[in-house]
Design a protein around this motif. Sequence first.
Motif, PDB file in Angstrom:
ATOM      1  N   PRO A  39      45.978 -33.486  65.523  1.00  0.00           N
ATOM      2  CA  PRO A  39      45.582 -34.740  64.685  1.00  0.00           C
ATOM      3  C   PRO A  39      45.730 -35.838  65.894  1.00  0.00           C
ATOM      4  O   PRO A  39      46.850 -36.317  66.216  1.00  0.00           O
ATOM      5  CB  PRO A  39      46.850 -34.735  63.672  1.00  0.00           C
ATOM      6  CG  PRO A  39      47.931 -33.883  64.393  1.00  0.00           C
ATOM      7  CD  PRO A  39      47.345 -32.885  65.222  1.00  0.00           C
ATOM      8  N   GLU A  40      44.676 -36.541  65.969  1.00  0.00           N
ATOM      9  CA  GLU A  40      44.315 -37.570  67.044  1.00  0.00           C
ATOM     10  C   GLU A  40      43.844 -38.844  66.709  1.00  0.00           C
ATOM     11  O   GLU A  40      43.812 -39.648  67.238  1.00  0.00           O
ATOM     12  CB  GLU A  40      43.592 -36.954  68.426  1.00  0.00           C
ATOM     13  CG  GLU A  40      44.364 -36.081  69.058  1.00  0.00           C
ATOM     14  CD  GLU A  40      43.866 -35.606  70.403  1.00  0.00           C
ATOM     15  OE1 GLU A  40      42.768 -36.367  70.981  1.00  0.00           O
ATOM     16  OE2 GLU A  40      44.286 -34.731  71.287  1.00  0.00           O
ATOM     17  N   HIS A  41      43.246 -38.823  65.434  1.00  0.00           N
ATOM     18  CA  HIS A  41      42.706 -39.878  64.923  1.00  0.00           C
ATOM     19  C   HIS A  41      43.239 -40.493  63.707  1.00  0.00           C
ATOM     20  O   HIS A  41      43.867 -39.628  62.860  1.00  0.00           O
ATOM     21  CB  HIS A  41      41.169 -39.780  64.763  1.00  0.00           C
ATOM     22  CG  HIS A  41      40.567 -39.443  65.889  1.00  0.00           C
ATOM     23  ND1 HIS A  41      40.034 -40.171  66.819  1.00  0.00           N
ATOM     24  CD2 HIS A  41      39.799 -37.990  66.105  1.00  0.00           C
ATOM     25  CE1 HIS A  41      39.463 -39.844  67.874  1.00  0.00           C
ATOM     26  NE2 HIS A  41      39.509 -38.509  67.714  1.00  0.00           N
ATOM     27  N   ASP A  42      43.040 -41.625  63.250  1.00  0.00           N
ATOM     28  CA  ASP A  42      43.686 -42.204  62.307  1.00  0.00           C
ATOM     29  C   ASP A  42      42.857 -41.930  61.043  1.00  0.00           C
ATOM     30  O   ASP A  42      41.741 -42.028  60.860  1.00  0.00           O
ATOM     31  CB  ASP A  42      43.608 -43.848  62.386  1.00  0.00           C
ATOM     32  CG  ASP A  42      44.200 -44.601  61.260  1.00  0.00           C
ATOM     33  OD1 ASP A  42      44.337 -44.228  60.158  1.00  0.00           O
ATOM     34  OD2 ASP A  42      44.636 -45.749  61.386  1.00  0.00           O
ATOM     35  N   TYR A  43      43.436 -41.256  59.870  1.00  0.00           N
ATOM     36  CA  TYR A  43      42.726 -41.018  58.743  1.00  0.00           C
ATOM     37  C   TYR A  43      42.062 -41.847  57.852  1.00  0.00           C
ATOM     38  O   TYR A  43      41.006 -42.108  57.271  1.00  0.00           O
ATOM     39  CB  TYR A  43      43.587 -39.988  57.789  1.00  0.00           C
ATOM     40  CG  TYR A  43      42.861 -39.967  56.342  1.00  0.00           C
ATOM     41  CD1 TYR A  43      42.111 -38.866  56.230  1.00  0.00           C
ATOM     42  CD2 TYR A  43      43.373 -40.723  55.436  1.00  0.00           C
ATOM     43  CE1 TYR A  43      41.396 -38.814  55.021  1.00  0.00           C
ATOM     44  CE2 TYR A  43      42.659 -40.573  53.975  1.00  0.00           C
ATOM     45  CZ  TYR A  43      41.910 -39.636  53.847  1.00  0.00           C
ATOM     46  OH  TYR A  43      41.161 -39.177  52.899  1.00  0.00           O
ATOM     47  N   PHE A  44      43.062 -43.071  58.017  1.00  0.00           N
ATOM     48  CA  PHE A  44      42.607 -44.270  57.058  1.00  0.00           C
ATOM     49  C   PHE A  44      41.241 -45.429  57.638  1.00  0.00           C
ATOM     50  O   PHE A  44      40.678 -45.337  56.649  1.00  0.00           O
ATOM     51  CB  PHE A  44      43.826 -45.140  56.640  1.00  0.00           C
ATOM     52  CG  PHE A  44      44.888 -44.384  56.142  1.00  0.00           C
ATOM     53  CD1 PHE A  44      44.742 -43.974  54.724  1.00  0.00           C
ATOM     54  CD2 PHE A  44      45.726 -43.925  56.804  1.00  0.00           C
ATOM     55  CE1 PHE A  44      45.614 -43.348  54.005  1.00  0.00           C
ATOM     56  CE2 PHE A  44      46.865 -43.056  56.059  1.00  0.00           C
ATOM     57  CZ  PHE A  44      46.960 -42.790  54.608  1.00  0.00           C
ATOM     58  N   HIS A  45      41.421 -45.713  58.858  1.00  0.00           N
ATOM     59  CA  HIS A  45      40.484 -46.714  59.155  1.00  0.00           C
ATOM     60  C   HIS A  45      40.664 -46.443  60.730  1.00  0.00           C
ATOM     61  O   HIS A  45      41.661 -46.506  61.382  1.00  0.00           O
ATOM     62  CB  HIS A  45      40.578 -47.926  58.786  1.00  0.00           C
ATOM     63  CG  HIS A  45      39.371 -48.633  58.980  1.00  0.00           C
ATOM     64  ND1 HIS A  45      38.123 -48.629  58.327  1.00  0.00           N
ATOM     65  CD2 HIS A  45      39.080 -49.532  59.926  1.00  0.00           C
ATOM     66  CE1 HIS A  45      37.337 -49.437  58.276  1.00  0.00           C
ATOM     67  NE2 HIS A  45      37.920 -49.964  59.423  1.00  0.00           N
ATOM     68  N   GLU A  46      39.539 -46.491  61.297  1.00  0.00           N
ATOM     69  CA  GLU A  46      39.178 -46.537  62.831  1.00  0.00           C
ATOM     70  C   GLU A  46      37.739 -46.714  63.327  1.00  0.00           C
ATOM     71  O   GLU A  46      36.828 -46.271  62.662  1.00  0.00           O
ATOM     72  CB  GLU A  46      39.353 -44.931  63.255  1.00  0.00           C
ATOM     73  CG  GLU A  46      39.849 -45.023  64.796  1.00  0.00           C
ATOM     74  CD  GLU A  46      40.298 -43.552  65.316  1.00  0.00           C
ATOM     75  OE1 GLU A  46      41.536 -43.586  65.769  1.00  0.00           O
ATOM     76  OE2 GLU A  46      40.038 -42.604  65.098  1.00  0.00           O
ATOM     77  N   GLU A  47      37.658 -47.709  64.442  1.00  0.00           N
ATOM     78  CA  GLU A  47      36.397 -47.775  64.740  1.00  0.00           C
ATOM     79  C   GLU A  47      36.449 -47.339  66.206  1.00  0.00           C
ATOM     80  O   GLU A  47      37.359 -47.503  67.142  1.00  0.00           O
ATOM     81  CB  GLU A  47      36.252 -49.376  64.946  1.00  0.00           C
ATOM     82  CG  GLU A  47      34.845 -49.702  65.769  1.00  0.00           C
ATOM     83  CD  GLU A  47      34.265 -50.952  65.900  1.00  0.00           C
ATOM     84  OE1 GLU A  47      34.368 -51.736  64.664  1.00  0.00           O
ATOM     85  OE2 GLU A  47      34.345 -51.863  67.059  1.00  0.00           O
TER      86      GLU A  47
END
Length: 264
Positions: A171-179
């Motif tokens: 798990p390396e990215h934000d589930y909720f919000h990411e640009e």
Amino acid sequence: MDERLRTNRINWNERTPIHARSAFYDVEGFKSGRITLDDIALGEVGNVSRKSLLHLQRHFGMDTMSWSRLGASATGVDFSETAIDLARSLDEELGLNVRFICSDVYDLPSILNEQFDIVFTSHGVLCWLPDLDEWGKVVSRLLKPGGTFYILEGHPMMNVFEESASGDLRPEHDYFHEELLLEGRRPSYAGSELIESPVYEWQHGLGEVVTALVGAGLRIEFLHEFPVSGYQVHSVMEQGDDGWWRFPERNDSFPQLFSIKATK
Ligand SMILES: C[S@@+](CC[C@H](N)C(=O)[O-])C[C@H]1O[C@@H](n2cnc3c(N)ncnc32)[C@H](O)[C@@H]1O
């Protein structure tokens, strides 16, 4: 147009001819009469005969033209000039009489003074949109009162994981919000040819999608989640005889697609 969307349009203009030559899109099969829409979308959207249907972010048009083959009066929108040119030439060759409009989704209300029975969008669309509240307003404005919106899309949970060289998922990215700004030569989801131009992507959690639609005045009829994917997101995934991709273990415990049907 937002500078980030301009960057993305260059990227999609580069991808279009690569996708058109890919086995994934199988343009020759489509020319021979294949319906390119999948069984989930076909079953959940239902009968489109004699209905006006607006297809958002439609790439080079094969799904839109498939809706036309199934009896809809179809209009397809995409912001890539290359994709729209290819869609128009396929449509002319096959005589399907679909209308294609080259526009950014966000600009559509200012150039399209119409409303539709169905607004449809699917497979790889929301990650190109920075603002879902604005997108929800565009969808609502383009639907007739009583009209239906349908989306079938990659589940945002799938974007959280990156694959290590050994094939493990972390798990390396934000589930909720990411640009994200992705640079350097990278493969696309359709085949092995590499894409050179940079691209922006945005992550939106499921709650953000639902809230954007409800906030724009739509009533959600259902939200479904599916343990299958339309392409090989991770190398361990295997394709079944039904065409969908799955993890080899505990596949049914993980959402890979979602669909929403909503009414204005
Ligand atoms: C992954 S493709 C959609 C795939 C399509 N469902 C298919 O199977 O062919 C995403 C499409 O969105 C379009 N797109 C991305 N951002 C857009 C925007 N802001 N306005 C309009 N089209 C956009 C791209 O040009 C591309 O054709």
